[in-house]
Design a protein around this motif. Structure first.
Motif, PDB file in Angstrom:
ATOM      1  N   PHE A   2      -3.807  -0.587   9.848  1.00 19.44           N
ATOM      2  CA  PHE A   2      -3.028  -1.609   9.156  1.00 19.44           C
ATOM      3  C   PHE A   2      -3.900  -2.445   8.228  1.00 19.44           C
ATOM      4  CE2 PHE A   2       0.215  -1.691  12.868  1.00 19.44           C
ATOM      5  CZ  PHE A   2       0.765  -0.516  12.383  1.00 19.44           C
ATOM      6  N   TYR A   3      -5.131  -2.721   8.649  1.00 18.36           N
ATOM      7  CA  TYR A   3      -5.976  -3.582   7.833  1.00 18.36           C
ATOM      8  C   TYR A   3      -6.456  -2.863   6.576  1.00 18.36           C
ATOM      9  CZ  TYR A   3      -5.814  -7.111  11.400  1.00 18.36           C
ATOM     10  OH  TYR A   3      -5.356  -8.078  12.263  1.00 18.36           O
ATOM     11  N   VAL A   4      -6.672  -1.565   6.685  1.00 18.73           N
ATOM     12  CA  VAL A   4      -7.026  -0.786   5.492  1.00 18.73           C
ATOM     13  C   VAL A   4      -5.837  -0.721   4.541  1.00 18.73           C
ATOM     14  CG1 VAL A   4      -7.847   1.442   4.639  1.00 18.73           C
ATOM     15  CG2 VAL A   4      -8.654   0.573   6.836  1.00 18.73           C
ATOM     16  N   MET A   5      -4.648  -0.486   5.101  1.00 15.18           N
ATOM     17  CA  MET A   5      -3.431  -0.434   4.278  1.00 15.18           C
ATOM     18  C   MET A   5      -3.165  -1.786   3.612  1.00 15.18           C
ATOM     19  SD  MET A   5      -1.675   2.519   4.346  1.00 15.18           S
ATOM     20  CE  MET A   5       0.080   2.190   4.400  1.00 15.18           C
ATOM     21  N   ASP A   6      -3.329  -2.866   4.381  1.00 12.47           N
ATOM     22  CA  ASP A   6      -3.113  -4.193   3.810  1.00 12.47           C
ATOM     23  C   ASP A   6      -4.089  -4.467   2.675  1.00 12.47           C
ATOM     24  OD1 ASP A   6      -0.996  -4.805   5.395  1.00 12.47           O
ATOM     25  OD2 ASP A   6      -2.132  -5.941   6.878  1.00 12.47           O
ATOM     26  N   THR A   7      -5.332  -4.036   2.846  1.00 16.32           N
ATOM     27  CA  THR A   7      -6.339  -4.250   1.800  1.00 16.32           C
ATOM     28  C   THR A   7      -5.954  -3.504   0.527  1.00 16.32           C
ATOM     29  OG1 THR A   7      -8.066  -4.490   3.480  1.00 16.32           O
ATOM     30  CG2 THR A   7      -8.782  -4.037   1.228  1.00 16.32           C
ATOM     31  N   LEU A   8      -5.563  -2.236   0.671  1.00 17.44           N
ATOM     32  CA  LEU A   8      -5.133  -1.464  -0.493  1.00 17.44           C
ATOM     33  C   LEU A   8      -3.916  -2.096  -1.155  1.00 17.44           C
ATOM     34  CD1 LEU A   8      -5.440   2.245   0.733  1.00 17.44           C
ATOM     35  CD2 LEU A   8      -6.750   1.171  -1.097  1.00 17.44           C
ATOM     36  N   ALA A   9      -2.954  -2.493  -0.322  1.00 18.08           N
ATOM     37  CA  ALA A   9      -1.712  -3.050  -0.861  1.00 18.08           C
ATOM     38  C   ALA A   9      -1.967  -4.356  -1.605  1.00 18.08           C
ATOM     39  CB  ALA A   9      -0.709  -3.264   0.273  1.00 18.08           C
ATOM     40  N   TYR A  10      -2.776  -5.231  -1.022  1.00 15.96           N
ATOM     41  CA  TYR A  10      -3.049  -6.508  -1.681  1.00 15.96           C
ATOM     42  C   TYR A  10      -3.902  -6.330  -2.935  1.00 15.96           C
ATOM     43  CZ  TYR A  10      -0.875  -9.671   1.648  1.00 15.96           C
ATOM     44  OH  TYR A  10       0.046 -10.370   2.391  1.00 15.96           O
ATOM     45  N   PHE A  11      -4.784  -5.344  -2.903  1.00 10.68           N
ATOM     46  CA  PHE A  11      -5.567  -5.048  -4.108  1.00 10.68           C
ATOM     47  C   PHE A  11      -4.641  -4.581  -5.226  1.00 10.68           C
ATOM     48  CE2 PHE A  11      -8.105  -2.113  -6.730  1.00 10.68           C
ATOM     49  CZ  PHE A  11      -9.103  -2.981  -7.140  1.00 10.68           C
ATOM     50  N   GLY A  12      -3.694  -3.703  -4.886  1.00  9.59           N
ATOM     51  CA  GLY A  12      -2.707  -3.261  -5.876  1.00  9.59           C
ATOM     52  C   GLY A  12      -1.839  -4.397  -6.366  1.00  9.59           C
ATOM     53  N   LEU A  13      -1.433  -5.295  -5.441  1.00  8.10           N
ATOM     54  CA  LEU A  13      -0.606  -6.433  -5.824  1.00  8.10           C
ATOM     55  C   LEU A  13      -1.361  -7.374  -6.765  1.00  8.10           C
ATOM     56  CD1 LEU A  13       2.026  -8.058  -5.457  1.00  8.10           C
ATOM     57  CD2 LEU A  13       0.932  -9.179  -3.495  1.00  8.10           C
ATOM     58  N   MET A  14      -2.657  -7.562  -6.492  1.00  8.78           N
ATOM     59  CA  MET A  14      -3.473  -8.415  -7.353  1.00  8.78           C
ATOM     60  C   MET A  14      -3.515  -7.869  -8.785  1.00  8.78           C
ATOM     61  SD  MET A  14      -7.541  -9.297  -7.034  1.00  8.78           S
ATOM     62  CE  MET A  14      -7.979  -7.603  -7.455  1.00  8.78           C
ATOM     63  N   LEU A  15      -3.782  -6.579  -8.915  1.00 16.06           N
ATOM     64  CA  LEU A  15      -3.818  -5.974 -10.251  1.00 16.06           C
ATOM     65  C   LEU A  15      -2.432  -5.975 -10.888  1.00 16.06           C
ATOM     66  CD1 LEU A  15      -6.222  -2.953  -9.659  1.00 16.06           C
ATOM     67  CD2 LEU A  15      -6.737  -5.124 -10.760  1.00 16.06           C
ATOM     68  N   PHE A  16      -1.409  -5.816 -10.068  1.00 15.70           N
ATOM     69  CA  PHE A  16      -0.045  -5.804 -10.595  1.00 15.70           C
ATOM     70  C   PHE A  16       0.318  -7.169 -11.195  1.00 15.70           C
ATOM     71  CE2 PHE A  16       4.453  -6.741  -9.718  1.00 15.70           C
ATOM     72  CZ  PHE A  16       5.030  -5.823 -10.567  1.00 15.70           C
ATOM     73  N   LEU A  17       0.029  -8.245 -10.474  1.00 16.94           N
ATOM     74  CA  LEU A  17       0.329  -9.579 -10.986  1.00 16.94           C
ATOM     75  C   LEU A  17      -0.539  -9.909 -12.199  1.00 16.94           C
ATOM     76  CD1 LEU A  17       0.844 -11.614  -7.695  1.00 16.94           C
ATOM     77  CD2 LEU A  17       2.568 -10.704  -9.252  1.00 16.94           C
ATOM     78  N   PHE A  18      -1.744  -9.366 -12.235  1.00 18.25           N
ATOM     79  CA  PHE A  18      -2.581  -9.515 -13.429  1.00 18.25           C
ATOM     80  C   PHE A  18      -1.905  -8.858 -14.628  1.00 18.25           C
ATOM     81  CE2 PHE A  18      -5.744  -7.140 -16.003  1.00 18.25           C
ATOM     82  CZ  PHE A  18      -6.258  -8.222 -16.727  1.00 18.25           C
ATOM     83  N   LEU A  19      -1.371  -7.648 -14.433  1.00 17.82           N
ATOM     84  CA  LEU A  19      -0.684  -6.948 -15.524  1.00 17.82           C
ATOM     85  C   LEU A  19       0.605  -7.668 -15.913  1.00 17.82           C
ATOM     86  CD1 LEU A  19      -1.135  -3.183 -14.575  1.00 17.82           C
ATOM     87  CD2 LEU A  19      -2.464  -4.559 -16.175  1.00 17.82           C
ATOM     88  N   VAL A  20       1.265  -8.301 -14.936  1.00 20.40           N
ATOM     89  CA  VAL A  20       2.457  -9.103 -15.252  1.00 20.40           C
ATOM     90  C   VAL A  20       2.083 -10.214 -16.223  1.00 20.40           C
ATOM     91  CG1 VAL A  20       4.130 -10.736 -14.314  1.00 20.40           C
ATOM     92  CG2 VAL A  20       3.692  -8.590 -13.136  1.00 20.40           C
ATOM     93  N   GLY A  21       0.955 -10.873 -15.957  1.00 22.82           N
ATOM     94  CA  GLY A  21       0.495 -11.912 -16.854  1.00 22.82           C
ATOM     95  C   GLY A  21       0.127 -11.380 -18.226  1.00 22.82           C
TER      96      GLY A  21
END
Length: 790
Positions: A96-115
């Motif tokens: 779960f912690y590896v999955m959460d890390t990947l997911a949050y990393f993707g979310l971070m880049l996604f919100l960056f692209l939103v901006g």
């Protein structure tokens, strides 16, 4: 284990053997007992289930976000996770912690692209109606939800955790986001529709207000919770410092990168790497000053100019992998946290009542200003639903609220469930209630046939590349604009929406620098030069339309409707001088198909095979052939050629193909009478014009038609044909057996086919299709179209 337990736990231990290296099944190791293979298996399951859900739900109008959340619910503790064997096989706690890390990393880049995609100029250029709607959809639900929650607090006996959370639940349920609106409109293919543009402008206002409000709440909660004096002021001070650094240091630096990249084929990899380092640094800075690590990258994205070259390059490199792999992973993981065992019916009823009132208040707050500005009730209702739906950014906010103990986990679960229900139920309603093509339906005839030669002719030409410009200008010159036959020529440069979130149409007024791409400048300069040489006989009105290919036809149809154009010219998706990818060519082809179906006037598909790439005047004779078999499209083609015949250096040859069986048939149809009248009008108008010729060719089948067309090879500069013909005619019998480009009709397909060696340019003409004809015109080979003599 709920979030409260996690917050109170100081240490969690895992077996280190699960982090070892898997030797494979042939050496006795079970790959699912190791973290890395387990994570890959979970990602694969997410992808498979998401694809299945989207396959069945997307045609109904359900958004991708809802499908992904449902996948998370299926994989969560309520269904798959409730079975011990499945949980042990596929859901190791260590993974779960590896999955959460990947997911949050993707979310971070996604919100960056939103901006990156957001254009801050929209905040200053937003119209009055959008500002009113945006403020109303923020303030009215917030105030109403606050009042209702206060009534519940004073009239009901509630548990301490619900009592503590209820005010914040009411506040969070009234929030909205620009990105959620943008994603919803993209999924519904309404991005550049009338309500789509208004929704984006309004959500920029309401979303900005919501983010400020949320930032104040979260920062204040953290400051009060830590009981440290002055921490709130320090947080705001460092956030202000961050904003100053982004505006005064980072943005000029990125703009300098963009200037260095102008004129080059691609942006330097070193620039992309530098921006990526900035993303990581901004996330770290956000954590240092006490904000969420996602806060910094989103602000950084706002500092990077949208569009080419930097913005579009970042989107091209990152968007597909993030949007289709990492982001669904985050949404699915959020869905797995839906645990119905935490929910009690009493609390569910209280929070859902707040959610319903919040949703309805957003719809009402949107509809009232729209109805005052005389928008249709159906459109106002659909706009209200679009602005009322919540999505992924709201999930991020809710998770942060749980983390800082603003709301409890039961409230979080109920609120997440209400987001899924409202989005899943009401987005299909929009799909079936709102049809943007309805506004293009008109009872007025806007055709070349109904436009008198002495009246002003309004033409709209579409360009995808600057290489289309010379041939369009030559076609316009053949139309012969002069003081007695004036022409108003609208030109729209169609640009794919890359690196931007908001579609737009830019009108290029003389003396104003409003172009966003250098390619548009070349097109406009060429048009202005020709306008100057025409000595006032023609008026150019250039536009740039930036929108996704999926909805690009809306911009063309809207311009044609608004400018009352009688004829729209679209370029064929293949061009000998332009090297485009197959994917781009297919996108342009789909745009042409939709324009042919929905345009509120006549349409011509122009196949350019001319060898000249310069804007040379027609000093030599420009030979045009009109091939007439019969029907309204052929008459429209003849009407256009009849106008061209006025030009002193244009020769028009009208070739009429006559079927032998019909020579002795005296049962004339209405179309045959109209064809004869059009031919007689052409002959009378050009009886003294030596460059205009009328010929009749007697043929008995499709072989004869092909033979006549082959005689025209290399004899003309342009062939004009109609798109639709009588499908029961023996002249087209053999041509029905194969078709490479069915949207061009049988004759047009033969002239455009890659198997032919024709070097002549071709214009395939379709007369304005009226509501009763549009269904048949969508598929020229359908049974309904076969019975239509068009």
């Amino acid at each position: 284990m709920d979030s409260n337990d996690v917050n109170e736990t100081s240490t969690i231990c895992f077996l280190t053997k699960h982090y070892g290296i898997n030797r494979g099944v042939f050496f006795g190791d079970d790959p699912l007992n190791f973290v890395n293979p387990m994570v890959l298996a979970q990602i694969s399951l997410c992808g498979i289930f998401t694809s299945l859900f989207q396959f069945f739900l997307a045609p109904l109008g359900v958004t991708n976000f809802v499908s992904q959340m449902l996948v998370g619910f299926v994989m969560g503790p309520s269904i798959m996770g409730s079975h011990h064997s499945i949980r042990e096989a596929f859901f190791l706690p260590e993974s779960f912690y590896v999955m959460d890390t990947l997911a949050y990393f993707g979310l971070m880049l996604f919100l960056f692209l939103v901006g990156v995609k957001m254009d801050l100029n929209m905040l200053w250029n937003t119209g009055r109606r959008a500002v009113i709607i945006g403020l109303a959809t923020f303030l009215f639900p917030l105030i109403l939800s606050f009042i209702i929650s206060q009534c519940f607090l004073h009239s009901l006996a509630l548990e301490q955790r619900i009592h503590r959370s209820l005010l914040w639940v009411a506040s969070l349920q009234s929030m909205s986001s620009f990105h959620v609106t943008n994603c919803l409109l993209t999924d519904l293919k309404l991005l550049n529709s009338e309500i789509g543009k208004l929704a984006l402008s309004s959500s920029m206002i309401s979303g900005t207000c919501a983010w400020f409000w949320i930032s104040i709440i979260f920062t204040g909660k953290q400051s009060i919770g830590e009981h440290k004096k002055g921490s709130l002021l320090l947080m705001f001070l460092f956030v202000a410092i961050m904003l100053i650094l982004l505006g005064c240091l980072v943005r000029p630096l990125v703009q300098r990168m963009a200037r260095r990249s102008e004129g080059k084929k691609s942006v330097s990899e070193s620039h992309i790497f530098e921006i990526f380092i900035m993303v990581m640094a901004s996330a770290l800075f956000g954590e240092i000053v006490g904000q969420h690590f996602l806060f910094g990258p989103m602000l950084l994205g706002l500092a990077i100019p949208d569009g080419p070259p930097i913005g579009s390059t970042l989107i091209t490199k990152l968007d597909s992998f993030i949007s289709y792999v990492l982001l669904p992973l985050y949404v699915v993981i959020s869905g797995t946290k839906l645990d119905f065992s935490l929910i009690t019916w009493r609390h569910f009823g209280i929070i859902e009542t707040l959610a319903v009132f919040s949703f309805l208040s957003k719809v009402v707050a949107t509809m009232i200003p729209c109805l005052f500005t005389r928008m249709a009730k159906r459109d106002a209702f659909c706009l209200g639903i679009v602005l009322s739906c919540q999505g992924i950014t709201d999930v991020v906010i809710l998770q942060r609220a749980v983390y800082i103990n603003l709301i409890d986990h039961e409230s979080y679960t109920i609120m997440l469930l209400s987001i899924i229900i409202f989005a899943g139920v009401f987005t299909p309603v929009i799909k079936y209630m709102y049809n943007p093509s309805r506004m293009y339906t008109t009872c007025k005839r806007r055709t070349m046939e109904d436009t008198k030669v002495t009246d002003e002719l309004r033409l709209l030409a579409c360009l995808h590349h600057q290489e289309h410009t010379p041939s369009i200008i030559k076609l316009l010159e053949a139309t012969y604009p002069n003081p007695h036959n004036p022409v108003c020529f609208y030109v729209v440069h169609l640009i794919d929406l890359r690196g931007r979130a908001t579609p737009t149409i830019v009108a290029h007024h003389r003396g104003k620098k409003e172009t966003t791409l250098e390619e548009s400048d070349h097109i406009i300069n060429a048009l202005r030069l020709y306008e100057k040489q025409s000595h006032g006989n023609i008026t150019f009105c250039p536009f740039s339309a930036i929108s996704p290919y999926a909805t690009m036809h809306n911009d063309v149809c809207h311009l044609a409707m608004d400018k009352r154009a009688a004829f729209v010219v679209v370029p064929f998706h293949k061009h000998w001088a332009i090297h485009t990818s197959e994917a781009e060519a297919n996108c342009i082809r789909n745009v042409n198909r939709k324009i042919l179906t929905m345009a509120p006037c006549s349409v011509g598909v122009f196949i350019d095979r001319s060898t000249s790439s310069t804007n040379t005047p027609l000093t030599n004779v420009y030979n045009i052939c009109v091939l007439l078999i019969g029907g309204q499209d052929d008459r429209e083609a003849l009407a256009y050629a009849n106008r061209m015949a006025i030009h002193p250096n244009v020769g028009v040859t009208l070739v009429r193909l006559i079927e032998r069986k019909k020579l002795d048939n005296f049962n004339y149809t209405q179309d045959m009478v109209k064809d004869a009248e059009a031919i007689n009008a052409f002959r009378e108008a050009n009886m003294n014009n030596k460059l205009c010729i009328y010929e009749e060719e007697e043929v008995k089948d499709s072989v004869g038609v092909v033979s006549v067309i082959r005689k025209m090879e290399n004899c003309f500069d342009l062939i004009i044909v109609g798109r639709h013909h009588d499908c029961n005619s023996a002249l087209l019998g053999g041509l029905r057996e194969w078709s490479e480009f069915p949207e061009l009709g049988f004759i047009g397909d033969m002239l455009a086919s890659s198997d032919t060696n024709y070097e002549v340019s071709v214009l395939i003409v379709q007369q304005q299709a009226f509501p009763e004809d549009k269904l048949q015109l969508e598929n020229p080979n359908s049974a309904a179209a076969v019975n239509m003599n068009i």
